[in-house]
Design an enzyme around this catalytic site. Structure first.
Site, PDB file in Angstrom:
ATOM      1  CD1 TRP A   1       3.638   3.074   7.152  1.00 42.23           C
ATOM      2  CD2 TRP A   1       4.538   4.741   5.965  1.00 42.23           C
ATOM      3  NE1 TRP A   1       4.588   3.702   7.919  1.00 42.23           N
ATOM      4  CE2 TRP A   1       5.152   4.717   7.217  1.00 42.23           C
ATOM      5  CE3 TRP A   1       4.945   5.703   5.031  1.00 42.23           C
ATOM      6  CZ2 TRP A   1       6.165   5.616   7.597  1.00 42.23           C
ATOM      7  CZ3 TRP A   1       5.946   6.604   5.390  1.00 42.23           C
ATOM      8  CH2 TRP A   1       6.550   6.549   6.651  1.00 42.23           C
TER       9      TRP A   1
ATOM     10  CB  THR B   1      -2.580  13.489  11.478  1.00 44.03           C
ATOM     11  OG1 THR B   1      -2.110  13.266  12.787  1.00 44.03           O
ATOM     12  CG2 THR B   1      -1.792  12.630  10.552  1.00 44.03           C
TER      13      THR B   1
ATOM     14  N   GLY C   1       0.832  -1.203   0.000  1.00 45.22           N
ATOM     15  CA  GLY C   1       0.000   0.000   0.000  1.00 45.22           C
ATOM     16  C   GLY C   1       0.861   1.246   0.000  1.00 45.22           C
TER      17      GLY C   1
ATOM     18  CG  HIS D   1      -2.757  -9.453   0.997  1.00 48.39           C
ATOM     19  ND1 HIS D   1      -3.973 -10.005   1.317  1.00 48.39           N
ATOM     20  CD2 HIS D   1      -3.022  -8.181   0.588  1.00 48.39           C
ATOM     21  CE1 HIS D   1      -4.927  -9.101   1.137  1.00 48.39           C
ATOM     22  NE2 HIS D   1      -4.376  -7.997   0.709  1.00 48.39           N
TER      23      HIS D   1
ATOM     24  CD  GLU E   1      -5.068   1.164  10.787  1.00 45.79           C
ATOM     25  OE1 GLU E   1      -6.113   0.756  11.323  1.00 45.79           O
ATOM     26  OE2 GLU E   1      -4.161   0.402  10.417  1.00 45.79           O
TER      27      GLU E   1
ATOM     28  CE  LYS F   1      -1.154   9.555  13.437  1.00 44.57           C
ATOM     29  NZ  LYS F   1      -1.706   9.695  12.094  1.00 44.57           N
TER      30      LYS F   1
ATOM     31  CG  ASN G   1      -6.942   8.712  10.775  1.00 48.42           C
ATOM     32  OD1 ASN G   1      -7.812   7.903  11.079  1.00 48.42           O
ATOM     33  ND2 ASN G   1      -5.708   8.334  10.450  1.00 48.42           N
TER      34      ASN G   1
ATOM     35  CB  ALA H   1       2.756   7.105   2.142  1.00 52.51           C
TER      36      ALA H   1
HETATM   37  N1  LIG Z   1      -0.025   6.233   4.420  1.00 53.89           N
HETATM   38  C1  LIG Z   1       0.705   6.880   5.313  1.00 53.89           C
HETATM   39  O1  LIG Z   1       1.099   8.035   5.079  1.00 53.89           O
HETATM   40  C2  LIG Z   1       1.081   6.229   6.601  1.00 53.89           C
HETATM   41  C3  LIG Z   1       0.456   5.062   7.055  1.00 53.89           C
HETATM   42  N2  LIG Z   1       0.800   4.514   8.252  1.00 53.89           N
HETATM   43  C4  LIG Z   1       0.148   3.302   8.742  1.00 53.89           C
HETATM   44  O2  LIG Z   1       0.521   2.198   7.932  1.00 53.89           O
HETATM   45  C5  LIG Z   1      -0.529   1.223   7.920  1.00 53.89           C
HETATM   46  C6  LIG Z   1      -0.823   0.871   6.468  1.00 53.89           C
HETATM   47  O3  LIG Z   1      -1.295   2.059   5.859  1.00 53.89           O
HETATM   48  P1  LIG Z   1      -1.207   2.352   4.303  1.00 53.89           P
HETATM   49  O4  LIG Z   1      -0.101   1.623   3.648  1.00 53.89           O
HETATM   50  O5  LIG Z   1      -1.263   3.807   4.158  1.00 53.89           O
HETATM   51  O6  LIG Z   1      -2.594   1.716   3.826  1.00 53.89           O
HETATM   52  P2  LIG Z   1      -3.062   1.378   2.359  1.00 53.89           P
HETATM   53  O7  LIG Z   1      -4.541   1.296   2.426  1.00 53.89           O
HETATM   54  O8  LIG Z   1      -2.422   2.272   1.390  1.00 53.89           O
HETATM   55  O9  LIG Z   1      -2.452  -0.103   2.106  1.00 53.89           O
HETATM   56  C7  LIG Z   1      -2.784  -1.176   2.921  1.00 53.89           C
HETATM   57  C8  LIG Z   1      -2.020  -2.395   2.452  1.00 53.89           C
HETATM   58  O10 LIG Z   1      -2.309  -3.482   3.316  1.00 53.89           O
HETATM   59  C9  LIG Z   1      -2.716  -4.589   2.508  1.00 53.89           C
HETATM   60  N3  LIG Z   1      -3.622  -5.469   3.202  1.00 53.89           N
HETATM   61  C10 LIG Z   1      -4.943  -5.266   3.479  1.00 53.89           C
HETATM   62  N4  LIG Z   1      -5.442  -6.346   4.090  1.00 53.89           N
HETATM   63  C11 LIG Z   1      -4.433  -7.243   4.192  1.00 53.89           C
HETATM   64  C12 LIG Z   1      -4.342  -8.558   4.716  1.00 53.89           C
HETATM   65  N5  LIG Z   1      -5.390  -9.178   5.269  1.00 53.89           N
HETATM   66  N6  LIG Z   1      -3.156  -9.193   4.652  1.00 53.89           N
HETATM   67  C13 LIG Z   1      -2.096  -8.594   4.116  1.00 53.89           C
HETATM   68  N7  LIG Z   1      -2.108  -7.347   3.585  1.00 53.89           N
HETATM   69  C14 LIG Z   1      -3.277  -6.686   3.642  1.00 53.89           C
HETATM   70  C15 LIG Z   1      -3.356  -3.939   1.303  1.00 53.89           C
HETATM   71  O11 LIG Z   1      -3.400  -4.878   0.248  1.00 53.89           O
HETATM   72  P3  LIG Z   1      -4.601  -4.921  -0.854  1.00 53.89           P
HETATM   73  O12 LIG Z   1      -5.237  -3.589  -0.911  1.00 53.89           O
HETATM   74  O13 LIG Z   1      -3.907  -5.290  -2.101  1.00 53.89           O
HETATM   75  O14 LIG Z   1      -5.565  -5.944  -0.379  1.00 53.89           O
HETATM   76  C16 LIG Z   1      -2.387  -2.820   1.035  1.00 53.89           C
HETATM   77  O15 LIG Z   1      -1.247  -3.291   0.374  1.00 53.89           O
HETATM   78  C17 LIG Z   1      -1.710   1.878   8.674  1.00 53.89           C
HETATM   79  O16 LIG Z   1      -1.752   1.370   9.992  1.00 53.89           O
HETATM   80  C18 LIG Z   1      -1.372   3.354   8.687  1.00 53.89           C
HETATM   81  O17 LIG Z   1      -1.897   4.016   9.828  1.00 53.89           O
HETATM   82  C19 LIG Z   1       1.779   5.064   9.011  1.00 53.89           C
HETATM   83  C20 LIG Z   1       2.438   6.187   8.605  1.00 53.89           C
HETATM   84  C21 LIG Z   1       2.144   6.858   7.365  1.00 53.89           C
HETATM   85  O1  LIG Z   2       0.121   8.583  10.153  1.00 52.30           O
HETATM   86  C1  LIG Z   2       0.220   9.304   9.196  1.00 52.30           C
HETATM   87  C2  LIG Z   2       1.238  10.345   9.070  1.00 52.30           C
HETATM   88  O2  LIG Z   2       2.150  10.312  10.110  1.00 52.30           O
HETATM   89  C3  LIG Z   2      -0.753   9.163   8.094  1.00 52.30           C
HETATM   90  O3  LIG Z   2      -1.925   9.738   8.526  1.00 52.30           O
HETATM   91  P1  LIG Z   2      -3.329   9.275   7.938  1.00 52.30           P
HETATM   92  O4  LIG Z   2      -3.403   7.785   8.148  1.00 52.30           O
HETATM   93  O5  LIG Z   2      -4.316  10.039   8.686  1.00 52.30           O
HETATM   94  O6  LIG Z   2      -3.306   9.603   6.472  1.00 52.30           O
END
Ligand SMILES: NC(=O)C1=CN([C@@H]2O[C@H](COP(=O)(O)OP(=O)(O)OC[C@H]3O[C@@H](n4cnc5c(N)ncnc54)[C@H](OP(=O)(O)O)[C@@H]3O)[C@@H](O)[C@H]2O)C=CC1
Ligand SMILES: O=C(CO)COP(=O)(O)O
Length: 330
Positions: free
Chosen positions: A16, A248, A14, A36, A279, A191, A256, A140
């Protein structure tokens, strides 16, 4: 083994996961990126672009895979999947990895039902691994583009936290290290709920003063909750607490915050995420349960949970916050 971490696996294709894979490659590491979903993995490998992070081309050196076994030789594994699915992924990974492999949670949340933090789930499902957490103010899209960012990486073993920080440091991506695991993971999870509250204030048009009040009183809740869970105050004042809250609670770039804006404008919780992962929606009810268990006042988080559950309208939630008995600031 952890003195020199050269081979890193990232689980989650995804936004991040892609950004962290790019960062590790930029830091000179050998990177394998696991997704996955077979179709999404194939598209990621062919297009070299995640659907969650359009416009960012994957570094040529990143190997994309759909097979979990391709990731298990890595010297450190970043878990970049939603908090509520962490348990299933770590459970599948555990029998395949070497003892003492650092498993770094990068999700920001708390598990439903168990009330467990991310590193507690790792410790339970992969007892021979070393749990760690990466968190802090970092979108990200910013990180993937190489814009300057600072985060915190925590592990109980300070040497491992240091080695992980060194491995991910790419010049523009600056990880600090810490041994206050609970403080770092709690800040990131909490947060998100407060960012929803800030978004509601923005979406309802309540003004910049109200936003500042909400963010500050939200931080007071975060600190109260953190202290009750054993987090250090200085950690909560750092990147993964105050830093991420400031980020955020101030921009629609946060999913969020945007979710909260949509609620403030009258959308229901069922549609306000607009298909994106917010989240805080999942964390809010758990946070509330944990606060009640510990007898901690978290009125903002409680109001967010009530609005999401459809138990309170946005206006009633705001009124409930404004009409609380006056008290000393603490
Ligand atoms: N985006 C950001 O800026 C930031 C995000 N985070 C945290 O990182 C985490 C992920 O966020 P983010 O990458 O943005 O989310 P996305 O929605 O962009 O991506 C989520 C990823 O997780 C995968 N996924 C979903 N369900 C499953 C499963 N059952 N098994 C394995 N993989 C799975 C998805 O795959 P698919 O869609 O192909 O099913 C996708 O690749 C969150 O907790 C978020 O709070 C932290 C800091 C920054
Ligand atoms: O955690 C994040 C930045 O630090 C990403 O925030 P959001 O999940 O709210 O987009």
């Amino acid at each position: 083994m952890t003195d020199n971490i050269q081979h890193i696996a990232v689980l989650g294709g995804g936004a991040w996961g892609t950004a962290l894979a790019q960062t590790a490659a930029r830091a000179g590491r050998d990177v394998v990126l696991w997704e996955h979903d077979a179709a999404n993995a194939a598209q990621l490998a062919a297009k070299r672009e995640s659907a969650y992070l359009p416009g960012v081309t994957l570094d040529d050196k990143i190997k994309v895979t759909h097979a979990l076994k391709d990731t298990t030789q890595a010297q450190a594994i970043l878990l970049v999947i939603p908090a509520q699915v962490l348990r299933s992924v770590v459970g599948a990974l555990a029998p395949l990895i070497a003892d003492r492999t650092p498993l770094v949670a990068c999700a920001k949340g708390i598990e439903h039902g168990t009330h467990k933090f991310m590193t507690e789930i790792i410790a339970e499902c992969a007892p021979k691994a070393v749990p760690a957490i990466l968190s802090g103010p970092s979108f990200a899209a910013d990180v993937a583009r190489g814009l300057p960012t600072a985060v915190t990486i925590a592990a109980t073993d300070a040497d491992i936290a240091h080695a992980l920080a060194h491995a991910m440091n790419s010049g523009t991506f600056r990880p600090y290290h810490s041994s206050d695991v609970r403080g770092v993971e709690l800040g990131g999870a909490t947060k998100n709920v407060l960012a929803i509250a800030a978004g509601i204030v923005n979406g309802r048009g309540l003004g910049a003063s109200a936003l500042a009040a909400m963010t500050t009183r939200g931080f007071a809740e975060l600190v109260r909750f953190g202290r009750a869970c054993g987090a250090k105050t200085e950690t909560m004042m750092g990147l993964s607490g105050l830093g991420d809250l400031i980020l955020t609670c101030g921009t629609p770039q946060s999913r969020n915050f945007s979710f909260g804006v949509a609620l403030g404008k009258g959308e229901t919780a069922a549609t306000a995420a607009h298909g994106k992962l917010a989240e805080g929606v999942f964390t809010a009810p758990v946070l509330l349960e944990m606060a009640r268990e510990r007898n901690i006042e978290m009125p903002i988080s409680e109001a967010v949970a009530a609005v999401i559950a459809g138990k309170l309208s946005v206006d009633a939630a705001i009124e409930s916050l404004l009409t609380r008995p006056l008290k000393a600031e603490e």
